[in-house]
Scaffold this active site. Sequence first.
Site, mmCIF file in Angstrom:
data_model
loop_
_atom_site.group_PDB
_atom_site.id
_atom_site.type_symbol
_atom_site.label_atom_id
_atom_site.label_comp_id
_atom_site.label_asym_id
_atom_site.label_seq_id
_atom_site.Cartn_x
_atom_site.Cartn_y
_atom_site.Cartn_z
ATOM 1 N N LYS A 1 36.648 30.446 40.801
ATOM 2 C CA LYS A 1 36.762 29.110 40.216
ATOM 3 C C LYS A 1 38.009 28.405 40.721
ATOM 4 O O LYS A 1 38.013 27.195 40.922
ATOM 5 C CB LYS A 1 36.844 29.229 38.689
ATOM 6 C CG LYS A 1 35.495 29.498 38.052
ATOM 7 C CD LYS A 1 35.594 29.440 36.546
ATOM 8 C CE LYS A 1 35.606 30.821 35.974
ATOM 9 N NZ LYS A 1 35.516 30.880 34.522
ATOM 10 N N ARG B 1 30.775 42.687 41.561
ATOM 11 C CA ARG B 1 30.535 41.252 41.527
ATOM 12 C C ARG B 1 29.789 40.823 42.782
ATOM 13 O O ARG B 1 29.769 41.525 43.785
ATOM 14 C CB ARG B 1 31.827 40.481 41.349
ATOM 15 C CG ARG B 1 32.804 40.624 42.490
ATOM 16 C CD ARG B 1 34.211 40.203 42.094
ATOM 17 N NE ARG B 1 34.325 38.784 41.823
ATOM 18 C CZ ARG B 1 34.679 38.273 40.640
ATOM 19 N NH1 ARG B 1 34.925 39.049 39.619
ATOM 20 N NH2 ARG B 1 34.790 36.981 40.478
ATOM 21 N N GLU C 1 34.804 32.158 30.497
ATOM 22 C CA GLU C 1 35.961 31.409 30.056
ATOM 23 C C GLU C 1 35.685 29.951 30.423
ATOM 24 O O GLU C 1 35.379 29.665 31.579
ATOM 25 C CB GLU C 1 37.213 31.918 30.780
ATOM 26 C CG GLU C 1 38.463 31.268 30.259
ATOM 27 C CD GLU C 1 39.729 31.692 30.999
ATOM 28 O OE1 GLU C 1 39.702 32.658 31.777
ATOM 29 O OE2 GLU C 1 40.743 31.006 30.778
#
Length: 573
Positions: A281, A271, A46
């Site tokens: 982020k 992850r 994204e």
Amino acid sequence: MPNTEQDDSNKQNTDNTRLDFVRQIVAEDLKAGKWDGRVVTRFPPEPNGYLHIGHAKSICLNFGIAAEFGGQCHLRFDDTNPEKEEQEYVNSIIEDVRWLGWDWNEHLYYGSDYFKQMYEYAVQLIKKAKAYVCDLTAEQTREYRGTLTEPGKNSPYRSRSIEENLDLFERMRAGEFPDGSRTLRAKIDMLHPNLNMRDPVMYRILHAAHHRTGDKWCIYPMYDWAHGLEDSVEKITHSICTLEFENHRPLYDWFLDELDVYHPRQIEFARLNLTYTVMSKRKLLQLVQAGHVNGWDDPRMPTIGGLRRRGYSPQAIREFCKRISVNKFNSTVDIALLEHCLREDLNKTSPRVMAVLRPLKVIIDNFPEGHVEQLDAVNNPEDPAAGTRKAPFSRELYIEREDFMEDPPKKFYRLAPGREVRLRYAYFVTCRDVVKDKDGQIIELHCTYDPATRGGDAPDGRKVKATLHWVSAAHALEAEVRLYDNLFNRENPDNVPEGADFKSNLKANSLETLTSCRVEPSLAGAEASSRYQFERLGYFCVDSDSSKDKLVFNRTVPLRDTWAKIQKAQKKK
Ligand code: ATP
Ligand code: MG
């Protein structure tokens, strides 16, 4: 899985038994002739921030699989949320994936390019009575949803007719209704044990300009609705995502099954988490905005831009991703492993130079004034082809302040009054006198050299216990050197007392700037981002702030390899 076990997994992919579980699935599918023998993956960021080392894991997995199995990996911007997305992020992501060494060929896509197609698919679901327009507010929708222990309740708008839904959805799109006043929802099951299946929202009204589609749309698709469709349109074979999406998979499958369209297989992996590092982020943005770091590419940041500026090579990052492999369980990788991979690469590739970070003047009393000798220095002992260079030696030199002690303890073997040491590539020198200022600070040393030891060996076979690096005072260039430490003082920065947040674990002095360093003259004009080993000190790279008039270096990583030490200790056990 402990990191030690991950170490040698996935080294070769010709041998099925050593493939990670994702590659095993891909290999089995290929063998079974599934997907017509195609392998198509995608990396779907994204564009709402800069990429970090966690993304590198996903990038290396997706692009790696495509490369190893003769397939293709798409770079797709999942740009369905107009509010936080920007072209600047798109550009930086493109730069970072390229820098890591991957290529998507012509397969660069944007989720927003499929908005029209997604809209048409939504109309199809409405026509099948599988979607409806709902007038509940966001808050009411949450209330009606129930919890893990309580069932949900049907929305009073759930039973609207197909005609009414088609009409309202069309008018949502046409901009007749204010933000948040209506949504389009999938009609699944408000009693479903999986909350994601309780009539999830597919579209929301948002009168906001999008970085690519401008004002064309005022309804925007939600992630779960959009993502599977993007995968489907692009005929992805293996849609690889992180574990949080495991319980979204039933919804991913439901949408594609109800539409009866091409249906990729979603596979979830754990992850990457790293010690002493935050990876989200949102948190990285907070560090930038609050001024705890100097921007997204601050060399202390785990962003790809930060690592690049710090001096990381793409090879080191790729090797790290290979070593950690992928699995199904969340764990935290020791940052020492990342640094170990970095040292391994830099050791092979970095030219050696001499630099003095905290200079102490040394005067060689018996060396003729004005005389300069050009001595041969080896560029890289790991690479004989790298050859040698000349290092100028003269009467006045600088050595590292910490390489001298006036009153040395037992285990200090470096320079001290009356003691002889070797100056690398040069001569044996003996300290004869220490000069101090009125405050007792040492300002210079007087030494003598033995001309018979040129090159660093004594013909009579006498030994010295230390070899020091040095630079010639008249020839050395001034430089600024920035030393970095971990940003956080805790292995897990999110481990905080009640009421505090991760920023309370920030280390006070993670950046130390040394402004009066001296480096050897061969570094004149060194270009930004070139990497060197400063002998005995570590790996350094030229910062983008560096100029002809002022050299600036970042310390990439010191020499001491804590990972290798940990490994050794574990083997002994
Ligand atoms: P963040 O949590 O840092 O905000 P994100 O998941 O929201 O990241 P996206 O841009 O959606 O960021 O991520 C793009 C891809 O990278 C996704 O497929 C995501 O699963 C993957 N990814 C993100 N963070 C990690 C991580 N720490 N380890 C492995 N893959 C990751
Ligand atoms: Mg995300």
